[in-house]
Motif scaffolding. Structure first.
Motif, PDB file in Angstrom:
ATOM      1  N   PRO A  87       0.838  -1.209   0.000  1.00 41.76           N
ATOM      2  CA  PRO A  87       0.000   0.000   0.000  1.00 41.76           C
ATOM      3  C   PRO A  87       0.869   1.253   0.000  1.00 41.76           C
ATOM      4  O   PRO A  87       2.054   1.203   0.347  1.00 41.76           O
ATOM      5  CB  PRO A  87      -0.799  -0.117   1.301  1.00 41.76           C
ATOM      6  N   VAL A  89       1.000   5.582   0.967  1.00 39.84           N
ATOM      7  CA  VAL A  89       0.421   6.648   1.780  1.00 39.84           C
ATOM      8  C   VAL A  89       1.001   7.983   1.336  1.00 39.84           C
ATOM      9  O   VAL A  89       2.185   8.081   1.012  1.00 39.84           O
ATOM     10  CB  VAL A  89       0.722   6.420   3.280  1.00 39.84           C
ATOM     11  N   SER A  90       0.143   8.997   1.314  1.00 40.89           N
ATOM     12  CA  SER A  90       0.600  10.363   1.031  1.00 40.89           C
ATOM     13  C   SER A  90      -0.078  11.289   2.020  1.00 40.89           C
ATOM     14  O   SER A  90      -0.835  10.854   2.897  1.00 40.89           O
ATOM     15  CB  SER A  90       0.248  10.768  -0.407  1.00 40.89           C
ATOM     16  N   ARG A 170      -4.321  12.549   5.613  1.00 43.41           N
ATOM     17  CA  ARG A 170      -3.555  11.368   5.209  1.00 43.41           C
ATOM     18  C   ARG A 170      -4.401  10.588   4.209  1.00 43.41           C
ATOM     19  O   ARG A 170      -5.588  10.376   4.421  1.00 43.41           O
ATOM     20  CB  ARG A 170      -3.269  10.505   6.439  1.00 43.41           C
ATOM     21  N   TYR A 171      -3.786  10.199   3.117  1.00 46.18           N
ATOM     22  CA  TYR A 171      -4.506   9.414   2.106  1.00 46.18           C
ATOM     23  C   TYR A 171      -3.781   8.100   1.893  1.00 46.18           C
ATOM     24  O   TYR A 171      -2.567   8.080   1.691  1.00 46.18           O
ATOM     25  CB  TYR A 171      -4.610  10.172   0.779  1.00 46.18           C
ATOM     26  N   GLU A 172      -4.515   6.989   1.956  1.00 51.02           N
ATOM     27  CA  GLU A 172      -3.909   5.681   1.736  1.00 51.02           C
ATOM     28  C   GLU A 172      -4.495   5.016   0.503  1.00 51.02           C
ATOM     29  O   GLU A 172      -5.720   4.925   0.351  1.00 51.02           O
ATOM     30  CB  GLU A 172      -4.114   4.761   2.938  1.00 51.02           C
ATOM     31  N   GLY A 174      -4.839   1.610  -0.769  1.00 49.58           N
ATOM     32  CA  GLY A 174      -4.721   0.255  -0.274  1.00 49.58           C
ATOM     33  C   GLY A 174      -5.183  -0.798  -1.246  1.00 49.58           C
ATOM     34  O   GLY A 174      -5.096  -2.001  -0.970  1.00 49.58           O
TER      35      GLY A 174
END
Length: 197
Positions: A87, A89-90, A170-172, A174
């Motif tokens: 995954p 993350v940004s 926070r953006y994931e 996944g």
């Protein structure tokens, strides 16, 4: 269902964000169904072009299958890719104008998102048929349609902000979503693959 093209999207799982996108565009890529659009004057006009693609982030742009390749082959390769890819993350998403279009773009360190997108492009490219001159011309002309006039961008940004759910910092990413273009020209989710690498 017979599909004419395929794409790999980041189709948000978050119900509030995905719901916003489906309402804003009038099409839910996750369910492959029309939705009741937001009651905003002029919205139908500015979303006419992106509506058929549904609310998404592009990881591998739409492509036709290469000769000798099947949807089942593509599914198997996408599943394999997801099993090898971790995954990403940004920072959070922010509302911006991208080339004259309204867009939600990620912030912060984008290396993880770029890693996943690069893997999708690289690993699935053997499934992509070469684009014809007609397709290339369509892509070039499509990049001009649906573009907001400079004078209208601020007003549309403000309108979109009033409809957006709160955006996390926070953006994931996944999972990846294999989507197909239906005979009516609209894209729908075929299968979602969790990133487990």
């Amino acid at each position: 269902m017979t599909y004419t093209r395929f794409a790999i999207y980041d189709a948000p799982i978050d119900d509030a964000l995905a719901g916003f996108g489906a309402t804003w565009l009038g099409w839910d890529v996750r369910t492959g169904s029309a939705t009741r659009p937001a009651d905003v004057p002029g919205l139908d006009d500015i979303t006419m072009t992106p509506r058929k693609y549904g609310f998404h982030g592009t990881l591998k742009p739409p492509f036709k299958l290469a000769d000798g390749r099947t949807l089942e082959d593509l599914k198997a390769r996408a599943a394999d890719l997801a099993g090898r890819c971790a995954p990403a993350v940004s920072g959070g998403l922010q509302l911006t104008t991208l080339g004259g279009f309204l867009a939600l773009t990620p912030t912060g360190n984008l290396s993880g998102l770029e890693r996943v997108a690069s893997a999708c492009v690289r690993d699935l490219d053997p499934f992509r048929a070469p684009a014809s001159e007609v397709e290339l011309a369509r892509r070039r002309s499509a990049s001009l349609s649906g573009r907001l006039a400079q004078a209208d961008r601020t007003a549309w940004m403000n309108t979109a902000r009033t409809h957006l759910p709160p955006l996390a910092d926070r953006y994931e990413l996944g999972s990846i979503a294999l989507c197909g273009e239906r005979p009516d020209g609209r894209f729908e989710l075929i299968q979602r693959y969790t990133l487990t690498g």
